[in-house]
Design an enzyme around this catalytic site. Structure first.
Site, short mmCIF file in Angstrom:
data_model
loop_
_atom_site.label_atom_id
_atom_site.label_comp_id
_atom_site.label_asym_id
_atom_site.label_seq_id
_atom_site.Cartn_x
_atom_site.Cartn_y
_atom_site.Cartn_z
N LYS A 1 -5.33 2.64 -2.41
CA LYS A 1 -4.32 2.07 -1.51
C LYS A 1 -4.90 1.86 -0.11
O LYS A 1 -4.56 0.90 0.58
CB LYS A 1 -3.09 2.99 -1.44
CG LYS A 1 -2.21 2.95 -2.68
CD LYS A 1 -1.64 1.58 -2.95
CE LYS A 1 -0.56 1.61 -4.03
NZ LYS A 1 -0.06 0.26 -4.35
N TYR B 1 -5.24 7.16 -6.31
CA TYR B 1 -4.15 6.37 -5.72
C TYR B 1 -4.32 6.25 -4.20
O TYR B 1 -4.25 5.15 -3.65
CB TYR B 1 -2.82 7.05 -6.05
CG TYR B 1 -1.60 6.39 -5.46
CD1 TYR B 1 -1.00 5.30 -6.09
CD2 TYR B 1 -1.02 6.87 -4.29
CE1 TYR B 1 0.14 4.71 -5.57
CE2 TYR B 1 0.11 6.29 -3.76
CZ TYR B 1 0.70 5.21 -4.40
OH TYR B 1 1.82 4.61 -3.86
N SER C 1 0.86 -1.18 0.00
CA SER C 1 0.00 0.00 0.00
C SER C 1 0.90 1.24 0.00
O SER C 1 1.92 1.26 -0.69
CB SER C 1 -0.95 -0.03 1.20
OG SER C 1 -1.82 1.07 1.18
N SER C 2 0.56 2.25 0.77
CA SER C 2 1.32 3.50 0.78
C SER C 2 0.89 4.34 1.97
O SER C 2 -0.25 4.25 2.42
CB SER C 2 1.07 4.28 -0.51
OG SER C 2 1.57 5.60 -0.42
#
Length: 252
Positions: free
Chosen positions: A155, A151, A137-138
């Site tokens: 994520k 995004y 993920s982020s």
């Protein structure tokens, strides 16, 4: 520390550069048999050749967002390296905008890329007595980054899916975790481009880091290898933030 990955079979999506390449390299050096994919065949072939200098590696070009092509790759990858015992869903569309096409790309690659791969490998892992899955993920999933982008949201969905999937497959001795890297710099990556094209933005980002630098793919790879290994046998359903202390709050 011996992570006990020797002889394990691993699938790594988005494995030709950056974080994915570093993860594949770490696993190969630990003795795992690794299959990787990426959209660009030339860079992929170069990466496979590099990996083969350290161990057993295989790769084939694939657009993770194309469901049929992706399933073929999963079948071929398992045929090439066996198993699988390990899965790292790392591929990303890097759709940092907020237009509908950004949402579609992020949905198909970042989210469904992980969902489809997990659905494919879970029954095979169960037949082998268990396995380990990591979704990449982020920190953009838990912090506001740039703005309300596709995004960031997709994520975040990965983190929720990993947590809930871990409970469903736990009885089959399959663990599922997420990692959320912060700003990671490598040649040709987003932050490398930012350093060259938007130096003020790049420097302001570095200045926000408690360690006054950006991270490396290898630092993420080491954490992922640990989570995949039996050394992390009592860790499942977690989201490990890897950002040098940057994240101020965790929403999941």
């Amino acid at each position: 520390m011996d992570l006990g990955l020797n002889g394990k079979s691993a699938l790594v999506t988005g494995g030709s550069k950056g974080i994915g390449k570093a993860i594949a390299g770490r696993l190969v050096k630990e003795g795992a048999k690794v299959a990787i994919c990426a959209r660009g065949s030339e860079l992929l072939a170069e990466t496979v050749e590099e990996l083969q200098a350290f161990g057993e590696a295989w790769g084939a070009a694939c657009d993770v967002g194309n469901a049929r092509a992706y399933e073929r790759w999963l079948e071929e990858a398992c045929g090439a390296v066996g198993g699988p015992d390990l899965l790292v869903a790392n591929a990303s569309a890097l759709a940092l905008g907020g237009q509908e096409n950004d949402w579609e790309a992020s949905f198909q690659v970042d989210l469904m890329g992980a969902v489809r791969a997990a659905a494919y490998v879970v029954p095979r892992m169960a037949e082998r007595g268990g396995g380990s899955i990591v979704f990449v993920s982020s920190v953009a999933a838990v912090e506001t980054f740039v703005g309300p982008t596709a995004y960031n949201a997709l994520k975040a969905a990965l983190i929720t899916h990993a947590s809930q999937l871990s409970k469903a497959v736990g009885p089959q001795n399959i663990r599922v975790n997420c990692v959320s890297p912060g700003a990671i710099e490598f040649p040709g990556g987003v932050w490398d481009h930012a350093r060259q094209e938007s130096p003020e933005f790049y420097q302001s980002t570095v200045a926000q880091q408690p360690m006054n630098r950006l991270g490396t793919p290898e630092e993420v790879a080491d954490a992922v290898a640990f989570l995949l290994s039996d050394r992390a046998s009592w860790i499942s359903g977690e989201n490990l933030v890897i950002d040098g202390g940057y994240t101020r709050r965790v929403a999941f």
